[in-house]
Design a protein around this motif. Structure first.
Motif, PDB file in Angstrom:
ATOM      1  N   SER A  56       0.858  -1.185   0.000  1.00 44.10           N
ATOM      2  CA  SER A  56       0.000   0.000   0.000  1.00 44.10           C
ATOM      3  C   SER A  56       0.892   1.231   0.000  1.00 44.10           C
ATOM      4  O   SER A  56       2.098   1.148   0.275  1.00 44.10           O
ATOM      5  N   ASN A  57       0.304   2.388  -0.278  1.00 40.85           N
ATOM      6  CA  ASN A  57       1.072   3.645  -0.259  1.00 40.85           C
ATOM      7  C   ASN A  57       1.730   3.888   1.089  1.00 40.85           C
ATOM      8  O   ASN A  57       2.756   4.545   1.172  1.00 40.85           O
ATOM      9  N   SER A  58       1.125   3.355   2.154  1.00 41.54           N
ATOM     10  CA  SER A  58       1.691   3.575   3.492  1.00 41.54           C
ATOM     11  C   SER A  58       2.725   2.517   3.868  1.00 41.54           C
ATOM     12  O   SER A  58       3.192   2.482   4.990  1.00 41.54           O
TER      13      SER A  58
ATOM     14  N   ASP B 270      -4.104   3.049  -0.454  1.00 40.72           N
ATOM     15  CA  ASP B 270      -4.285   2.566   0.909  1.00 40.72           C
ATOM     16  C   ASP B 270      -5.673   1.979   1.132  1.00 40.72           C
ATOM     17  O   ASP B 270      -5.911   1.320   2.127  1.00 40.72           O
TER      18      ASP B 270
ATOM     19  N   GLU C 271      -6.227  -1.503   2.464  1.00 43.98           N
ATOM     20  CA  GLU C 271      -6.133  -1.776   3.894  1.00 43.98           C
ATOM     21  C   GLU C 271      -7.490  -1.672   4.582  1.00 43.98           C
ATOM     22  O   GLU C 271      -7.683  -2.221   5.659  1.00 43.98           O
TER      23      GLU C 271
END
Length: 100
Positions: free
Chosen positions: A21-23, A83, A86
């Protein structure tokens, strides 16, 4: 570093890449691609080797998931997705958490 090169690549080069994910949360690994043959476009990534914390049911049953390709933000050494992956949950699971 993520390669943002727009030059055409073999779609099979995505298979085996890790997806995050982007995070920075590990989501899974690309096992296959979902294609729109008429439109000549990738429409989804079929993931396996899933993060058990995100996909409890799927990892218990040995199933994979398909992430819509529109969620893909970047492709390089790894694949980055929004994200939102998630936050994808089974509605029954959300209800159980509200009751608990």
């Amino acid at each position: 570093m993520v390669d943002m090169d727009d030059s055409p690549q073999e779609i099979t080069s995505l298979v085996g890449r890790e997806v995050y994910s982007n995070s920075g949360v590990f989501v899974g690994e690309v096992e296959d691609l979902q294609l729109n043959v008429d439109g000549e476009a990738v429409t989804g990534l079929a993931l396996g080797n899933l993060n058990a914390e995100l996909f409890t049911t799927e990892t218990e049953t040995g199933q994979g998931v398909i992430v819509p390709y529109r969620w893909v933000r970047a492709v390089g050494d790894v694949v980055l997705v929004n994200d939102v992956v998630e936050r994808v949950r089974d509605p029954d699971e959300e209800q159980e958490e509200l009751v608990a």
